[in-house]
Design a protein around this motif. Sequence first.
Motif, short mmCIF file in Angstrom:
data_model
loop_
_atom_site.label_atom_id
_atom_site.label_comp_id
_atom_site.label_asym_id
_atom_site.label_seq_id
_atom_site.Cartn_x
_atom_site.Cartn_y
_atom_site.Cartn_z
N TYR A 62 0.82 -1.20 0.00
CA TYR A 62 0.00 0.00 0.00
C TYR A 62 0.86 1.26 0.00
O TYR A 62 0.55 2.24 -0.67
CB TYR A 62 -0.94 0.00 1.21
CG TYR A 62 -1.92 -1.13 1.18
CD1 TYR A 62 -2.94 -1.17 0.24
CD2 TYR A 62 -1.84 -2.17 2.09
CE1 TYR A 62 -3.85 -2.21 0.21
CE2 TYR A 62 -2.74 -3.22 2.07
CZ TYR A 62 -3.75 -3.22 1.13
OH TYR A 62 -4.63 -4.25 1.10
N ILE A 63 1.93 1.24 0.77
CA ILE A 63 2.83 2.40 0.81
C ILE A 63 3.45 2.64 -0.56
O ILE A 63 3.51 3.77 -1.04
CB ILE A 63 3.92 2.21 1.89
CG1 ILE A 63 3.28 2.26 3.27
CG2 ILE A 63 5.00 3.26 1.75
CD1 ILE A 63 4.23 1.95 4.40
N LEU A 64 3.88 1.56 -1.21
CA LEU A 64 4.47 1.71 -2.53
C LEU A 64 3.44 2.22 -3.54
O LEU A 64 3.76 3.06 -4.38
CB LEU A 64 5.06 0.38 -3.00
CG LEU A 64 5.85 0.45 -4.29
CD1 LEU A 64 7.10 1.29 -4.09
CD2 LEU A 64 6.22 -0.93 -4.76
N ALA A 65 2.21 1.75 -3.44
CA ALA A 65 1.16 2.23 -4.34
C ALA A 65 0.89 3.72 -4.12
O ALA A 65 0.75 4.48 -5.09
CB ALA A 65 -0.11 1.43 -4.13
N MET A 66 0.84 4.14 -2.87
CA MET A 66 0.63 5.57 -2.60
C MET A 66 1.80 6.41 -3.09
O MET A 66 1.61 7.50 -3.64
CB MET A 66 0.41 5.79 -1.10
CG MET A 66 -0.94 5.32 -0.62
SD MET A 66 -1.31 5.79 1.06
CE MET A 66 -0.12 4.83 1.97
N LEU A 67 3.02 5.90 -2.91
CA LEU A 67 4.18 6.63 -3.39
C LEU A 67 4.18 6.72 -4.91
O LEU A 67 4.54 7.76 -5.48
CB LEU A 67 5.46 5.97 -2.90
CG LEU A 67 5.73 6.10 -1.40
CD1 LEU A 67 6.95 5.27 -1.03
CD2 LEU A 67 5.93 7.54 -1.03
N PHE A 68 3.79 5.64 -5.56
CA PHE A 68 3.71 5.67 -7.02
C PHE A 68 2.73 6.73 -7.48
O PHE A 68 3.03 7.52 -8.38
CB PHE A 68 3.29 4.30 -7.54
CG PHE A 68 3.08 4.28 -9.02
CD1 PHE A 68 4.15 4.26 -9.89
CD2 PHE A 68 1.80 4.29 -9.55
CE1 PHE A 68 3.96 4.25 -11.25
CE2 PHE A 68 1.59 4.28 -10.90
CZ PHE A 68 2.68 4.26 -11.76
N GLU A 98 12.69 24.39 -9.10
CA GLU A 98 12.22 24.36 -7.71
C GLU A 98 11.32 23.15 -7.47
O GLU A 98 11.44 22.45 -6.45
CB GLU A 98 11.47 25.65 -7.39
CG GLU A 98 10.90 25.69 -5.99
CD GLU A 98 10.08 26.95 -5.76
OE1 GLU A 98 9.57 27.09 -4.64
OE2 GLU A 98 9.93 27.79 -6.68
N PHE A 99 10.43 22.87 -8.39
CA PHE A 99 9.54 21.71 -8.27
C PHE A 99 10.34 20.42 -8.23
O PHE A 99 10.08 19.52 -7.41
CB PHE A 99 8.55 21.70 -9.44
CG PHE A 99 7.73 20.46 -9.53
CD1 PHE A 99 6.73 20.20 -8.60
CD2 PHE A 99 7.96 19.54 -10.53
CE1 PHE A 99 5.96 19.05 -8.69
CE2 PHE A 99 7.21 18.38 -10.62
CZ PHE A 99 6.20 18.15 -9.70
N LEU A 100 11.34 20.30 -9.09
CA LEU A 100 12.15 19.07 -9.13
C LEU A 100 13.00 18.92 -7.87
O LEU A 100 13.21 17.79 -7.41
CB LEU A 100 13.02 19.06 -10.38
CG LEU A 100 12.26 18.87 -11.69
CD1 LEU A 100 13.21 19.00 -12.87
CD2 LEU A 100 11.54 17.55 -11.72
N GLY A 106 11.64 14.84 -1.52
CA GLY A 106 10.64 13.83 -1.16
C GLY A 106 11.14 12.42 -1.42
O GLY A 106 10.94 11.52 -0.59
N TYR A 107 11.78 12.21 -2.55
CA TYR A 107 12.36 10.89 -2.85
C TYR A 107 13.43 10.52 -1.81
O TYR A 107 13.48 9.38 -1.34
CB TYR A 107 13.00 10.87 -4.23
CG TYR A 107 12.06 10.55 -5.35
CD1 TYR A 107 11.25 9.43 -5.31
CD2 TYR A 107 11.98 11.36 -6.48
CE1 TYR A 107 10.40 9.14 -6.35
CE2 TYR A 107 11.13 11.08 -7.51
CZ TYR A 107 10.33 9.95 -7.44
OH TYR A 107 9.49 9.66 -8.47
N ALA A 108 14.29 11.47 -1.45
CA ALA A 108 15.33 11.20 -0.46
C ALA A 108 14.71 10.85 0.89
O ALA A 108 15.18 9.94 1.59
CB ALA A 108 16.25 12.41 -0.33
N TYR A 109 13.65 11.55 1.28
CA TYR A 109 12.97 11.26 2.54
C TYR A 109 12.39 9.85 2.55
O TYR A 109 12.55 9.10 3.52
CB TYR A 109 11.88 12.30 2.79
CG TYR A 109 11.05 12.01 4.01
CD1 TYR A 109 11.55 12.29 5.28
CD2 TYR A 109 9.78 11.47 3.90
CE1 TYR A 109 10.80 12.03 6.41
CE2 TYR A 109 9.03 11.20 5.02
CZ TYR A 109 9.54 11.47 6.27
OH TYR A 109 8.80 11.20 7.38
#
Length: 119
Positions: A62-68, A98-100, A106-109
């Motif tokens: 579920y976490i992976l689906a939400m992240l996707f 700035e967006f990237l 977010g990816y690093a977190y």
Amino acid sequence: MLTEYLPIVFLLFVGLVVGGVIIVLSWRMGPRTRALSIGDSPYECGLVPTGDARSRVDVKFYILAMLFILFDVEIVFLFPWAIMFDALGTLGILVMFEFLVILLVGYAYVWRKGALEWD
């Protein structure tokens, strides 16, 4: 005035007839299975079903689906930006940068929290 609705009524009628014909044909021509036969078991890609269908699923799925879903939304912003790249100028480049950067944070977190680990 009611003649303006005639095409809608006709399409509704055709849709109901086609739906009814499909249901009747599948009922008449479909395979017949006995109760509690293999036809009542869940289909799992041609494999014999194993285990209980109500077993718990690991929360990592579920976490992976939400992240996707969360991080895949970036395409919604990147595609129009790429189409209008010439017209946006320097401000458009800075805003997308700035967006990237926020996206990479977010990816690093997520990576640091171990949400991408499958051990």
